[in-house]
Design an enzyme around this catalytic site. Structure first.
Site, short mmCIF file in Angstrom:
data_model
loop_
_atom_site.label_atom_id
_atom_site.label_comp_id
_atom_site.label_asym_id
_atom_site.label_seq_id
_atom_site.Cartn_x
_atom_site.Cartn_y
_atom_site.Cartn_z
N MET A 106 0.85 -1.20 0.00
CA MET A 106 0.00 0.00 0.00
C MET A 106 0.88 1.24 0.00
O MET A 106 1.91 1.26 0.65
CB MET A 106 -0.86 -0.01 1.27
CG MET A 106 -1.71 1.24 1.47
SD MET A 106 -2.72 1.14 2.96
CE MET A 106 -1.51 1.59 4.22
N ASP A 150 -0.02 5.77 -1.00
CA ASP A 150 -0.83 6.94 -0.69
C ASP A 150 -2.31 6.67 -0.37
O ASP A 150 -2.96 5.91 -1.08
CB ASP A 150 -0.87 7.90 -1.89
CG ASP A 150 0.46 8.13 -2.54
OD1 ASP A 150 1.47 7.60 -2.07
OD2 ASP A 150 0.47 8.85 -3.56
N GLN A 195 -3.51 3.62 -2.71
CA GLN A 195 -2.67 3.02 -3.73
C GLN A 195 -2.33 1.60 -3.29
O GLN A 195 -1.79 1.39 -2.20
CB GLN A 195 -1.38 3.84 -3.90
CG GLN A 195 -1.60 5.12 -4.66
CD GLN A 195 -1.92 4.84 -6.12
OE1 GLN A 195 -1.05 4.53 -6.92
NE2 GLN A 195 -3.19 4.94 -6.48
N PHE A 214 -3.31 5.59 -10.55
CA PHE A 214 -2.49 6.31 -9.58
C PHE A 214 -3.36 7.16 -8.66
O PHE A 214 -4.58 7.15 -8.70
CB PHE A 214 -1.45 7.16 -10.32
CG PHE A 214 -0.15 6.43 -10.59
CD1 PHE A 214 -0.08 5.04 -10.64
CD2 PHE A 214 1.04 7.14 -10.78
CE1 PHE A 214 1.11 4.37 -10.89
CE2 PHE A 214 2.25 6.49 -11.03
CZ PHE A 214 2.28 5.11 -11.08
N ARG A 253 0.28 14.48 -12.45
CA ARG A 253 -0.53 13.54 -11.65
C ARG A 253 -1.06 14.08 -10.33
O ARG A 253 -0.74 15.16 -9.89
CB ARG A 253 0.27 12.26 -11.40
CG ARG A 253 1.54 12.41 -10.60
CD ARG A 253 2.22 11.05 -10.42
NE ARG A 253 3.47 11.19 -9.72
CZ ARG A 253 4.65 11.40 -10.32
NH1 ARG A 253 4.73 11.48 -11.63
NH2 ARG A 253 5.74 11.55 -9.59
N TRP A 284 9.53 6.65 0.64
CA TRP A 284 9.94 5.91 -0.55
C TRP A 284 11.39 5.43 -0.47
O TRP A 284 11.78 4.52 -1.21
CB TRP A 284 9.74 6.76 -1.81
CG TRP A 284 8.31 6.79 -2.27
CD1 TRP A 284 7.47 7.88 -2.29
CD2 TRP A 284 7.54 5.69 -2.78
NE1 TRP A 284 6.23 7.52 -2.78
CE2 TRP A 284 6.26 6.19 -3.09
CE3 TRP A 284 7.81 4.34 -3.01
CZ2 TRP A 284 5.24 5.37 -3.61
CZ3 TRP A 284 6.79 3.54 -3.53
CH2 TRP A 284 5.54 4.05 -3.82
C1 FRU Z 1 3.27 9.45 -4.30
C2 FRU Z 1 3.10 8.82 -5.67
C3 FRU Z 1 2.15 9.62 -6.50
C4 FRU Z 1 1.63 8.60 -7.48
C5 FRU Z 1 1.55 7.37 -6.62
C6 FRU Z 1 1.80 6.10 -7.37
O1 FRU Z 1 3.69 8.59 -3.31
O2 FRU Z 1 4.36 8.69 -6.29
O3 FRU Z 1 2.73 10.74 -7.13
O4 FRU Z 1 0.37 8.94 -8.01
O5 FRU Z 1 2.51 7.52 -5.59
O6 FRU Z 1 1.53 4.98 -6.58
#
Ligand code: FRU
Length: 501
Positions: A20, A22, A40, A81, A148, A290
């Site tokens: 998981m 965002d 996500q 996304f 995005r 990240w």
């Molecule tokens: C942020 C991100 C967003 C993107 C998503 C992809 O953490 O990089 O910019 O939409 O995660 O999973």
């Protein structure tokens, strides 16, 4: 046991399996009050990729019910996304016929990631459980691979939908307007401000209540932006600006970039959409970074959300010359449901205390308050077997420095990761009470592998993953007062009711 693996947080949302990141599409159902959290999600592996929108709901932002993924890609290589959702009660989109109750009319706005990134929409006629993609997607295509994370709110000044969306690698936040969520017109851009890092992601524009100072009692607009990589502590972090939004343009009140969380594990936070309310002040963040999120030693899942927080701006004295607003995050109070108390001290003391959690495998809530000035500081040592210790403390002064040190809390995995074993600090100004006395408070939530710290009722905060060695659980707390002059006014240590039972 499901949801009972050694590192599994007990009061924070996490998916049962796989990866998981965002929080996405968060809204509150205007009929039944249910909070919807999407996220996500890679349903096929414990690393990022194959992005879907996972889904969970909650009545109280505390206990969560999982649902099947709500939006899935149509073909391999497509990623659904990050994005947002709105409740289209008036059917501005024309997606809903009269048989769909106004409060069930949900429209999701997200980025489709493939060779390009475009903004797409999908609608739900069942209140957010299943979605149908719009036949004429995309709704915005700038012919670029880096575009995005749309966040849409209803703009009361213009009676239009407004989208806040990022061009990550040129550091521009774009605002678009739409009457129907389908056709979008660019309004303005907010460019290259504050910290840059490598990319701007997940922008959000919303209003918060403002407490104290020249704007007391009003609402102030906040624009927040996630940055990755290249944050001051490495990897991901969030900055914010506050200012004015006139329906077209965001104008910050000053040129300052402010960091939201002084730790490393708070990213991509989003506010809930609530009907008739631009004051969407309830937010959840992704409790990871990240830099190491794809490697953390949790199995069979990876990543956790923060607790929900209420947002506001508070006026604080920054130094003798300057006063300033800061974004305050308060963990939702109805959620801190205690099931028992370890200790409750309400008479001032200058003694250190030790509390034994052994046998309790749930989350622990610690709230302590100290009298200032005088005394050097305090350290909370949260310990596990084998001399593992997480240190959370404060050096008293003007300002007070607050710190988290996870260098000695679980070494075996951290030693193999050059980015993880950190200590970091933030600051808060001493709290002045009406009687002229000054105080400092700490609120710490310890939840197995996740620890959240709030200082002075949320004026500074930090979220930290902690991966104890040998699957240990935190089992004791030592409160060490720095010297004889430190006066602890109160201390409450309680057990929290779990999310999953
Ligand atoms: C942020 C991100 C967003 C993107 C998503 C992809 O953490 O990089 O910019 O939409 O995660 O999973």
């Amino acid at each position: 046991d499901a949801y009972n693996e050694p590192y599994r947080p007990q009061i924070h949302f996490s998916p049962s399996v796989n990866f998981m990141n965002d929080p996405n599409g968060m809204f509150r159902h205007p009929g039944n009050g249910l909070w919807h959290l999407y996220y996500q999600y890679n349903p096929t592996a414990p690393v990022a990729g194959n992005q879907h929108w996972g889904h969970a709901t909650s009545e109280d932002l505390w206990t969560w019910t999982n649902h099947p993924p709500a939006i899935s890609p149509d073909k391999p290589g497509d990623g659904i996304f990050t994005g947002s959702a709105v409740v289209d009660v008036n059917n501005s989109s024309g997606f809903f016929n009269a048989s769909v109750a106004p409060e069930d009319r949900i429209v999701a706005i997200y980025t489709l990631n493939n060779a390009r990134e475009t903004q797409e929409i999908a609608f739900s006629t069942d209140g957010g459980y299943t979605f149908t993609k719009y036949a004429n997607n995309p709704v915005i295509d700038l012919n670029t691979s880096q575009f995005r994370d749309p966040k849409v709110h209803w703009d009361v000044q213009t009676s239009h939908w407004v989208m806040t969306v990022s061009l990550p690698q040129v550091y521009e936040i774009l605002f678009f307007s739409s009457p129907d969520l389908k056709s979008w017109t660019e309004l303005s851009r907010f460019k290259v401000s504050g910290l840059l890092g490598f990319q701007y992601e997940c922008p959000g524009l919303f209003q918060v209540p403002t407490v104290g100072g020249p704007n007391d009692g009003t609402k102030t607009w906040v624009l927040w932006i996630s940055i990755n990589p290249g944050a001051p502590l490495g990897g991901s972090a969030m900055q914010y600006f506050f200012g004015d939004w006139n329906g077209t343009t965001f104008t910050p009140h000053d040129n300052a970039a402010r960091i939201i969380d002084f730790g490393k594990d708070f990213y991509a936070a989003q506010t809930f959409f609530e009907v008739g309310n631009a004051n969407t002040t309830t937010a959840i963040g992704w409790a990871s970074n990240w830099q190491y999120t794809n490697d953390v030693p949790t199995t069979p899942w990876r990543s956790t959300m923060t607790v929900a927080r209420q947002l506001s701006l508070r006026y604080v004295r920054y130094n003798p010359m300057y006063s300033n607003y800061v974004l305050v995050q308060t963990p939702i109070s109805t959620a801190r449901i205690e099931v028992g108390s370890f200790l409750n001290i309400s008479t001032p003391t200058s003694e250190s205390h030790s509390i034994d959690f052994a046998g309790w495998d749930g989350a622990v809530d610690i709230q302590a308050s100290f009298l200032l000035p005088g005394g050097s500081g305090v350290e909370l040592r949260i310990g596990a077997s084998g001399n593992q210790v997480l240190k959370i403390g404060a050096a008293f002064g003007d300002p007070v420095t607050v710190y988290v040190d996870r260098r000695f809390a679980g070494r075996s995995w951290a030693d193999g990761n050059v980015f993880f074993a950190d200590r970091y600090s933030g600051m808060v100004m001493p709290n002045k009470r009406d009687d002229g006395s000054t105080h400092f408070s700490l609120h710490v939530i310890v939840d197995r592998s996740l620890v959240e710290v709030f200082a002075n009722d949320g004026e500074a905060s930090s979220v930290s993953n902690v991966f104890w060695d040998n699957d240990a659980l935190p089992e004791k707390l030592d409160i060490v007062l720095g010297n004889q002059q430190v006066i602890m006014e109160s201390l409450v240590v309680q057990k929290l009711r779990g999310t999953w039972n």
